[in-house]
Design a protein around this motif. Sequence first.
Motif, PDB file in Angstrom:
ATOM      1  N   ASN A   9       0.862  -1.181   0.000  1.00  0.00           N
ATOM      2  CA  ASN A   9       0.000   0.000   0.000  1.00  0.00           C
ATOM      3  C   ASN A   9       0.898   1.230   0.000  1.00  0.00           C
ATOM      4  O   ASN A   9       2.134   1.116   0.062  1.00  0.00           O
ATOM      5  N   HIS A 216     -21.262 -11.120   8.562  1.00  0.00           N
ATOM      6  CA  HIS A 216     -20.915  -9.917   7.804  1.00  0.00           C
ATOM      7  C   HIS A 216     -22.151  -9.057   7.541  1.00  0.00           C
ATOM      8  O   HIS A 216     -22.114  -7.837   7.698  1.00  0.00           O
ATOM      9  N   GLN A 299     -13.577  -3.788   7.370  1.00  0.00           N
ATOM     10  CA  GLN A 299     -13.294  -3.042   6.142  1.00  0.00           C
ATOM     11  C   GLN A 299     -13.226  -3.983   4.949  1.00  0.00           C
ATOM     12  O   GLN A 299     -13.724  -3.672   3.858  1.00  0.00           O
ATOM     13  N   ALA A 300     -12.610  -5.150   5.155  1.00  0.00           N
ATOM     14  CA  ALA A 300     -12.480  -6.127   4.071  1.00  0.00           C
ATOM     15  C   ALA A 300     -13.844  -6.656   3.640  1.00  0.00           C
ATOM     16  O   ALA A 300     -14.079  -6.915   2.452  1.00  0.00           O
ATOM     17  N   LEU A 302     -16.757  -5.023   3.693  1.00  0.00           N
ATOM     18  CA  LEU A 302     -17.408  -4.002   2.861  1.00  0.00           C
ATOM     19  C   LEU A 302     -16.778  -3.937   1.478  1.00  0.00           C
ATOM     20  O   LEU A 302     -17.476  -3.851   0.465  1.00  0.00           O
ATOM     21  N   LYS A 303     -15.471  -3.992   1.435  1.00  0.00           N
ATOM     22  CA  LYS A 303     -14.761  -3.910   0.163  1.00  0.00           C
ATOM     23  C   LYS A 303     -15.172  -5.052  -0.764  1.00  0.00           C
ATOM     24  O   LYS A 303     -15.381  -4.865  -1.972  1.00  0.00           O
ATOM     25  N   LYS A 304     -15.303  -6.237  -0.184  1.00  0.00           N
ATOM     26  CA  LYS A 304     -15.686  -7.410  -0.969  1.00  0.00           C
ATOM     27  C   LYS A 304     -17.105  -7.272  -1.503  1.00  0.00           C
ATOM     28  O   LYS A 304     -17.392  -7.611  -2.662  1.00  0.00           O
ATOM     29  N   LEU A 306     -18.712  -4.439  -2.072  1.00  0.00           N
ATOM     30  CA  LEU A 306     -18.763  -3.356  -3.060  1.00  0.00           C
ATOM     31  C   LEU A 306     -18.303  -3.820  -4.437  1.00  0.00           C
ATOM     32  O   LEU A 306     -18.773  -3.322  -5.462  1.00  0.00           O
ATOM     33  N   LYS A 307     -17.378  -4.761  -4.479  1.00  0.00           N
ATOM     34  CA  LYS A 307     -16.887  -5.279  -5.754  1.00  0.00           C
ATOM     35  C   LYS A 307     -18.003  -5.942  -6.561  1.00  0.00           C
ATOM     36  O   LYS A 307     -17.960  -5.976  -7.785  1.00  0.00           O
ATOM     37  N   ARG A 314     -17.017   6.589  -3.559  1.00  0.00           N
ATOM     38  CA  ARG A 314     -15.997   6.169  -2.597  1.00  0.00           C
ATOM     39  C   ARG A 314     -16.714   5.867  -1.277  1.00  0.00           C
ATOM     40  O   ARG A 314     -17.103   6.772  -0.548  1.00  0.00           O
ATOM     41  N   THR A 316     -17.003   3.997   2.471  1.00  0.00           N
ATOM     42  CA  THR A 316     -16.318   3.418   3.622  1.00  0.00           C
ATOM     43  C   THR A 316     -17.379   2.944   4.617  1.00  0.00           C
ATOM     44  O   THR A 316     -18.580   3.154   4.412  1.00  0.00           O
TER      45      THR A 316
END
Length: 371
Positions: A9, A216, A299-300, A302-304, A306-307, A314, A316
């Motif tokens: 990162n 989740h 966080q992971a 949500l990211k998954k 959103l994909k 953007r 969060t």
Amino acid sequence: MKSITLLPNTHRNCNVIMIVFPFDEEIKQHIKLLPEVKWSRTLSSFYIISSKGNLHLLFTHFRRKKWLVDYQKLRKEVTRPLKERYKLVLPQLSEELNSELIRFKKWLQQKRLSENTVNTYTEVTAFFLRYKILKKVEPYSVKLIEQFNYDFIYKANRSVSYQNQCINGVKKFLLFKNLEINPLSIERPKKEKQLPAVLSIDEIKAIFNNLTNLKHKTLLSLLYSGGLRIGEALNLRVEDIDSKRMLIHVKQAKGKKDRYTLLSVSFLKLLREYYLAYKPKIYLFEGQNKKQYSNASAQAVLKKALKKTKITKRVTLHTLRHSFATHLLENGTDIRYIQELLGHNSPKTTMIYTHVTNTSLNNIKNPFDEL
């Protein structure tokens, strides 16, 4: 076997290695033994400057515990070129100043500041003391602080938030030293006033529909239905859910305040299903070995999700809280009640949602439609 994932990162214009793991107190304490490793609230992760030496340091440190280290993504990462920026090489602290810094950290802890605040103030003060050594000046002065503000923060193009943290940290250190420097003319710069991103009801549904894991889905649903910060949700205990009064008791949140927020009828059904499946003992959301669920894991999640959606905003975890407040306002809820539910000290903080709600804007007739 406990496992740790190393991810590439960038942070503060530097290539870094993120150290990601399911919440585990033993891993956390073992990582803290390395002074080179720092915690970032922005990344919600421990990190270290990316270099071969530091990578070897991590492997050696974790090998002592015989833990599994996954670094596949680190190997595949092509280092992105960083923008040329002003570099200031600071000398290391002397043993005497290092000891003083440790005493300062203990003094901050006695003030009952949060762990993140204590670590941040200690870190920025260390930079200030190293800058003092670089300039070879003995007394603390306004001029020294102004030079540090210009050379270390402004010329390096650091953020306004970081500049505020530096100023706060230095002022606390001067208070610790019982030093009065008048006039201390450095003021905290104003942050840019940016409106929060807000999801529509359909976008919220799309995220939840793409969550197949019950834990989740329950966690993200809680953030939205209760308007909670992620730290507040992860700190919730089983007994904090009051299903008789349909309230959630949020204890010692930001500003060390307690408050109550809403417990949705629909969410309660989901929560009961989750409770029967996972049977949490202490914290409402627990990770491995019944420890508290981690921010990085949330966080992971949500990211998954959103994909799998077509959302381009953007987003969060905090966006779910913003969306909760905005949707309440659009449904006609008095802003004073929203202030209480969110735990805001001032109504001015809550008033930002009046700028992102569609209700008032939709009532305005656009003059272009008259052409």
